[in-house]
Design a protein around this motif. Structure first.
Motif, short mmCIF file in Angstrom:
data_model
loop_
_atom_site.label_atom_id
_atom_site.label_comp_id
_atom_site.label_asym_id
_atom_site.label_seq_id
_atom_site.Cartn_x
_atom_site.Cartn_y
_atom_site.Cartn_z
N MET A 58 -15.39 9.64 -23.65
CA MET A 58 -14.36 8.81 -23.02
C MET A 58 -14.42 7.66 -24.07
N ILE A 59 -13.44 7.06 -23.73
CA ILE A 59 -13.05 5.71 -24.76
C ILE A 59 -13.81 4.57 -23.88
N LYS A 60 -14.52 3.66 -24.58
CA LYS A 60 -15.36 2.93 -23.99
C LYS A 60 -14.73 1.40 -24.13
N THR A 61 -14.17 1.10 -25.14
CA THR A 61 -13.63 0.04 -25.57
C THR A 61 -12.28 -0.40 -25.16
N ILE A 62 -11.97 -1.79 -24.68
CA ILE A 62 -10.72 -2.25 -24.17
C ILE A 62 -9.54 -1.68 -25.08
N LYS A 63 -9.84 -2.14 -26.34
CA LYS A 63 -8.86 -1.81 -27.49
C LYS A 63 -8.37 -0.37 -27.47
N GLY A 64 -9.54 0.50 -27.34
CA GLY A 64 -9.31 1.74 -27.34
C GLY A 64 -8.47 2.27 -26.15
N LYS A 65 -9.04 1.90 -24.86
CA LYS A 65 -8.24 2.09 -23.71
C LYS A 65 -6.72 1.49 -23.61
N ILE A 66 -6.33 0.43 -24.19
CA ILE A 66 -5.18 -0.23 -24.27
C ILE A 66 -4.35 0.77 -25.38
N LEU A 67 -5.06 1.02 -26.46
CA LEU A 67 -4.25 1.93 -27.48
C LEU A 67 -4.15 3.54 -26.83
N LEU A 68 -4.80 3.99 -26.16
CA LEU A 68 -4.63 5.15 -25.52
C LEU A 68 -3.52 5.10 -24.23
N GLY A 69 -3.69 4.09 -23.53
CA GLY A 69 -2.47 3.88 -22.28
C GLY A 69 -1.03 3.68 -23.13
N SER A 70 -0.98 2.66 -23.90
CA SER A 70 0.42 2.51 -24.54
C SER A 70 0.64 3.71 -25.39
N GLY A 71 -0.09 4.58 -25.93
CA GLY A 71 0.26 5.89 -26.65
C GLY A 71 0.70 6.93 -25.71
N LEU A 72 0.14 6.82 -24.50
CA LEU A 72 0.43 7.85 -23.44
C LEU A 72 1.91 7.52 -22.72
N LEU A 73 1.79 5.98 -22.73
CA LEU A 73 3.09 5.48 -22.05
C LEU A 73 4.42 5.76 -23.15
N THR A 74 4.08 5.69 -24.38
CA THR A 74 5.23 5.84 -25.75
C THR A 74 5.51 7.35 -25.52
N LEU A 75 4.44 8.02 -25.43
CA LEU A 75 4.85 9.69 -25.38
C LEU A 75 5.53 10.08 -24.16
N VAL A 76 5.15 9.58 -22.83
CA VAL A 76 5.92 9.65 -21.66
C VAL A 76 7.35 9.27 -21.60
N GLY A 77 7.46 8.26 -22.27
CA GLY A 77 9.04 7.45 -22.52
C GLY A 77 9.73 8.31 -23.58
N PHE A 78 9.14 8.67 -24.74
CA PHE A 78 9.78 9.49 -25.49
C PHE A 78 10.23 10.77 -24.84
N CYS A 79 9.47 11.51 -24.03
CA CYS A 79 9.76 12.79 -23.41
C CYS A 79 10.97 12.45 -22.28
N VAL A 80 10.89 11.29 -21.78
CA VAL A 80 11.85 11.13 -20.73
C VAL A 80 13.23 10.91 -21.49
N LEU A 81 13.21 10.22 -22.50
CA LEU A 81 14.39 9.91 -23.34
C LEU A 81 14.97 11.21 -23.92
N ALA A 82 14.24 11.99 -24.41
CA ALA A 82 14.46 13.39 -25.01
C ALA A 82 15.08 14.24 -24.07
N SER A 83 14.48 14.30 -22.62
CA SER A 83 15.08 14.87 -21.65
C SER A 83 16.37 14.50 -21.31
N VAL A 84 16.62 13.03 -21.07
CA VAL A 84 17.85 12.75 -20.61
C VAL A 84 19.06 13.05 -21.92
N ASN A 85 18.59 12.78 -23.19
CA ASN A 85 19.27 13.29 -24.32
C ASN A 85 19.66 14.46 -24.08
N ILE A 86 18.92 15.42 -24.02
CA ILE A 86 19.08 17.13 -23.92
C ILE A 86 19.88 17.40 -22.73
#
Length: 172
Positions: free
Chosen positions: A1-29
């Motif tokens: 697991m990720i123990k640092t705040i920086k890592g957690k923020i980076l993981l959260g924002s990465g997952l949020l970006t990935l989810v946002g990209f998937c939603v945007l791609a689905s809407v576009n498709i």
């Protein structure tokens, strides 16, 4: 697991970006699919309208040719003269040249109604064995052929239905 705040923020924002990209791609498709479906339906409508117009033109030309034959036949019947049968036959034949898509045209009269000469013309050239006024000009293997008279026509729908209804009929 990720123990640092920086890592957690980076993981959260990465997952949020990935989810946002998937939603945007689905809407576009989905949007592209709907646009493609709409374009296909519109093209199909245009193609159907084009084909219907061509069929209407062909049927209209055939109907108009039949009307010309009918009008000529009625006029000749009203003013019968010696060459009336021949002239009527030539008018029927001429409609094949006017409509290259037609298989054939015919005209037929009930016995002794056209000119009253059925008995005299029975078995003569350009008449059938009954002498009944009738002719069928048609295309056969690239050439124009003819059948004289009306023998056996009463049993055919192409004759009996219009005769009974008094209305034009299209047959195949």
């Amino acid at each position: 697991m990720i123990k640092t705040i920086k890592g957690k923020i980076l993981l959260g924002s990465g997952l949020l970006t990935l989810v946002g990209f998937c939603v945007l791609a689905s809407v576009n498709i989905y949007s592209s699919y709907r646009n493609a479906e709409s374009a296909v339906l519109e093209n199909t409508r245009l193609l159907a309208a084009n084909q219907a117009g061509q069929i209407q033109r062909l049927l209209g030309l055939s109907y108009d040719s039949a009307q010309v034959i009918s009008e000529v036949a009625v006029a000749l019947r009203s003013n019968v003269f010696e060459g009336a049968r021949h002239l009527l036959s030539e008018q029927v034949k001429a409609q094949l040249h006017n409509n290259p898509d037609a298989v054939g045209y015919w005209v037929m009269w009930d016995p002794n109604v056209f000119d009253g000469h059925d008995a005299t013309l029975a078995g003569q050239p350009n008449n059938d064995k009954t002498g009944r006024a009738g002719v069928y000009w048609y295309r056969k293997k690239g050439a124009i052929a003819v059948v004289w008279g009306a023998e056996g026509a009463e049993q055919s729908d192409y004759y009996s239905i219009p005769h009974q209804t008094g209305k034009p009929m299209l047959t195949e």
